[in-house]
Design a protein around this motif. Structure first.
Motif, short mmCIF file in Angstrom:
data_model
loop_
_atom_site.label_atom_id
_atom_site.label_comp_id
_atom_site.label_asym_id
_atom_site.label_seq_id
_atom_site.Cartn_x
_atom_site.Cartn_y
_atom_site.Cartn_z
N GLU A 188 32.85 37.00 43.48
CA GLU A 188 33.52 37.07 42.19
C GLU A 188 33.85 38.51 41.82
O GLU A 188 33.07 39.43 42.08
CB GLU A 188 32.59 36.45 41.13
N HIS A 189 35.04 38.69 41.21
CA HIS A 189 35.44 40.01 40.72
C HIS A 189 35.22 40.16 39.22
O HIS A 189 35.34 41.27 38.70
CB HIS A 189 36.92 40.26 41.05
N ASP A 190 34.91 39.06 38.53
CA ASP A 190 34.65 39.13 37.10
C ASP A 190 33.22 39.61 36.89
O ASP A 190 32.26 38.85 37.01
CB ASP A 190 34.85 37.74 36.47
N MET A 191 33.08 40.90 36.59
CA MET A 191 31.75 41.48 36.48
C MET A 191 30.98 40.97 35.27
O MET A 191 29.74 40.93 35.28
CB MET A 191 31.83 43.01 36.44
N ASP A 192 31.68 40.56 34.21
CA ASP A 192 30.98 39.98 33.07
C ASP A 192 30.29 38.67 33.47
O ASP A 192 29.15 38.40 33.06
CB ASP A 192 31.96 39.71 31.92
N LEU A 193 30.97 37.88 34.28
CA LEU A 193 30.38 36.63 34.77
C LEU A 193 29.20 36.92 35.68
O LEU A 193 28.12 36.33 35.52
CB LEU A 193 31.44 35.81 35.51
N VAL A 194 29.38 37.82 36.62
CA VAL A 194 28.32 38.14 37.59
C VAL A 194 27.09 38.71 36.88
O VAL A 194 25.96 38.25 37.09
CB VAL A 194 28.84 39.13 38.65
N MET A 195 27.30 39.72 36.05
CA MET A 195 26.18 40.39 35.42
C MET A 195 25.55 39.56 34.30
O MET A 195 24.37 39.73 33.98
CB MET A 195 26.61 41.75 34.88
#
Length: 230
Positions: A188-195
């Motif tokens: 995933e490139h969506d860091m808000d989702l990952v973090m």
């Protein structure tokens, strides 16, 4: 509950090393796999799902060596995957897409509607799959993967096409799935989702594992912060 282990995996394409001696562990929970384009994330997913044999190294699921098994054999063991490029049956309805996956596991057809409701696209059940919005098609892929009742779920760019509210709902769903004992891995490139929703994060760079740890550990890593998080 299942544990995936990647041990010393290397993948070469001629003189190019796409994945370089990567070892990591995925346990029940939500795990992020991040890195820039060309870092080797999708190639590693191909190895885990059986689409590509590694040049060296091995993959185990619950201590059973699955390195030589093909995708269908791994699927029977509970490995399911979605792809960065949408892979739905465009001429079938959304409901029929899920039904096909259920029938492959001899599971009840009534689960199709339940799965569509769970991922939030029940309103599109009767629509032809190639006519629905990209975000809905992404969620259809997830519903179809869940129809196989996986223990290990591999998701490649699953939030593409989702707005912020849909992405947050998706993150909550991933946590629900992990609470059921499933191992979920997302590229995933969506860091808000990952973090915000991952329990553990692995970072690849130029085919090598840069760092592994909790979101806080990864966020604080200088190399990760400079290269990917700003």
């Amino acid at each position: 509950m299942s544990t995936l282990r990647v041990e010393g995996v290397t993948v070469r394409f001629g003189e190019v090393t796409a994945v370089d001696d990567v070892s990591l562990v995925v346990e029940p929970g939500v795990t992020g796999l991040i890195g820039p384009n060309g870092a080797g994330k999708t190639t590693l997913f191909d190895v885990i799902s059986g689409l590509r044999k590694p040049s060296s190294g091995r993959v185990t699921l619950d201590d059973a060596d699955i390195t030589s098994l093909g995708p269908h054999q791994r699927s029977r063991l509970g490995v399911a995957r979605t792809f960065q490029r949408l892979e739905v049956f465009g001429s079938l309805t959304v409901w029929e897409n899920v039904l096909v996956a259920l029938e492959s596991r001899r599971r009840p057809a009534k689960l199709a509607q339940e799965l569509l409701e769970r991922v939030g696209i029940a309103e599109f059940a009767g629509n032809q799959a190639d006519t629905v919005p990209t975000g809905a098609a992404r969620l259809l892929e997830l519903a179809r993967a869940l129809a196989t009742d996986p223990v290990l779920l591999l998701l490649d760019e699953p939030s593409s096409g989702l707005d912020r509210a849909e992405t947050d709902a998706f993150g909550s769903l991933l946590q629900e799935l992990s609470a059921e004992g499933r191992s979920v891995v997302l590229v995933e490139h969506d860091m808000d989702l990952v973090m915000g929703y991952c329990d553990h994060v692995h970072v690849l760079n130029l085919g090598r594992l840069l760092v592994s740890g909790t979101p806080d550990v990864v966020r604080a890593h200088e190399g990760v912060r400079e290269a990917y998080l700003g």
